[in-house]
Design a protein around this motif. Structure first.
Motif, mmCIF file in Angstrom:
data_model
loop_
_atom_site.group_PDB
_atom_site.id
_atom_site.type_symbol
_atom_site.label_atom_id
_atom_site.label_comp_id
_atom_site.label_asym_id
_atom_site.label_seq_id
_atom_site.Cartn_x
_atom_site.Cartn_y
_atom_site.Cartn_z
ATOM 1 N N PRO A 84 99.095 -13.415 -23.535
ATOM 2 C CA PRO A 84 98.172 -14.254 -24.280
ATOM 3 C C PRO A 84 97.307 -14.987 -23.116
ATOM 4 O O PRO A 84 97.886 -15.244 -21.857
ATOM 5 C CB PRO A 84 99.128 -15.203 -24.871
ATOM 6 C CG PRO A 84 100.418 -14.653 -24.882
ATOM 7 C CD PRO A 84 100.681 -13.835 -23.643
ATOM 8 N N GLU A 142 97.781 -17.079 -31.329
ATOM 9 C CA GLU A 142 96.403 -16.892 -31.556
ATOM 10 C C GLU A 142 96.133 -17.078 -33.169
ATOM 11 O O GLU A 142 95.056 -17.403 -33.434
ATOM 12 C CB GLU A 142 96.390 -15.291 -31.289
ATOM 13 C CG GLU A 142 95.132 -14.713 -31.754
ATOM 14 C CD GLU A 142 95.268 -13.257 -31.569
ATOM 15 O OE1 GLU A 142 94.570 -12.678 -30.616
ATOM 16 O OE2 GLU A 142 96.203 -12.653 -32.170
ATOM 17 N N MET A 152 95.596 -12.766 -27.766
ATOM 18 C CA MET A 152 96.446 -11.899 -27.217
ATOM 19 C C MET A 152 95.185 -10.824 -26.285
ATOM 20 O O MET A 152 94.544 -10.258 -27.014
ATOM 21 C CB MET A 152 97.088 -11.006 -27.976
ATOM 22 C CG MET A 152 98.006 -11.836 -29.032
ATOM 23 S SD MET A 152 99.020 -13.008 -28.255
ATOM 24 C CE MET A 152 100.361 -12.032 -27.642
#
Ligand code: SF4
Ligand code: SF4
Length: 197
Positions: A84, A142, A152
Motif C-alpha cells: 500500500p 484503499e 495498493m
C-alpha cells in the motif's frame, strides 16, 4: 541491473473451470492415482520450464510460466495488491486528510496516524506509519479511503527483510505521484462503483 518487463502468459490469466465435487470415488479415495496425476502435472511444468530456461524463446511466443527474475519482471495486472502506498498530489503533498478511517479499518493494526492541522479544519497526517510486517494486503485501507489517498500498488520488492523494523515505513517513504498508480486508481474506481459503494 537492467530488467525486462514481461507480460503474464495468456494461459495463466485464462480462468479454468474448477470441478467442485465433494464425494470421491473409491479410486480417488486410494489417492495413489491422484498423487501420480499431480506428479505428472508438476513434472510436465518442471521440464517445460527447464527446457525454456536452457533454450529461451527468442522473439517467439512465450510458453514457459516462470520468468528469469530479476533480469525479467512481470508486468502485473491492476488487480494485483502489492505494497500500500500514499498518493501525492501535483505539489508532491499527501492527499490524505488524516481522517483515520484506514487506521480504524485495518484488521492487522498496521497503520498509525498522528493528525495535525495546517489551518483550522484543514487536517493532514503529521506522521503516517505503515508496518508492512503486519499488513495482510487486504486492501481495506484503499477501499475505505474517501480521498483516494492510499492505494495498493504493484510494488513487491523489498518486502522480505531480516529485521521487522525495516518493514516500518513513514509517510515520506510511502508517497508516490498519482501518475505512478493511475492504472490501479482507475481499476479501483471501476470495481467499487460496480459494487455500488
Ligand atoms: S492492506 Fe489491509 S492490512 Fe494492509 S494496511 Fe491496508 S487495511 Fe491494513
Ligand atoms: S482513509 Fe485516506 S484520508 Fe483517511 S487517514 Fe487513511 S489515507 Fe488518509
Amino acid at each position: 541491473m537492467t530488467s525486462v518487463q514481461v507480460g503474464i502468459p495468456a494461459a495463466v490469466l485464462k480462468p479454468k473451470k474448477v470441478r467442485r465435487r465433494l464425494d470421491m470415488t473409491l479410486w480417488e479415495k486410494l489417492y495413489v492415482a491422484e498423487i501420480v496425476r499431480g506428479l505428472v502435472v508438476t513434472s510436465k511444468h518442471f521440464f517445460i520450464n527447464m527446457i525454456g530456461f536452457i533454450f529461451p524463446p527468442a522473439g517467439k511466443k512465450r510458453k514457459i510460466f516462470t520468468v528469469y527474475y530479476p533480469e525479467e519482471k512481470l508486468t502485473l495486472p491492476p488487480a494485483y495488491r502489492g505494497r500500500p502506498v500514499l498518493v501525492a498530489d501535483a505539489q508532491g503533498k499527501e492527499k490524505c486528510v488524516a481522517c483515520g478511517l484506514c487506521e480504524k479499518m485495518c484488521p492487522a493494526h498496521a497503520i498509525s496516524i498522528v493528525a495535525a492541522e495546517k489551518a483550522p479544519g484543514e487536517r493532514y497526517p503529521e506522521r503516517y506509519t505503515l508496518d508492512l510486517g503486519r499488513c495482510v494486503y487486504c486492501g481495506y485501507c484503499e477501499e475505505v479511503c474517501p480521498k483516494e489517498a492510499i492505494v495498493m500498488s504493484d510494488e513487491y520488492q523489498g518486502l522480505a527483510q531480516r529485521e521487522r523494523s525495516r518493514l516500518v515505513f513513514q509517510k515520506e517513504q510511502l508517497l508516490r505521484p498519482e501518475s505512478k498508480v493511475k492504472a490501479r486508481l482507475s481499476y479501483v474506481r471501476r470495481i467499487y462503483s460496480k459494487w455500488n459503494y
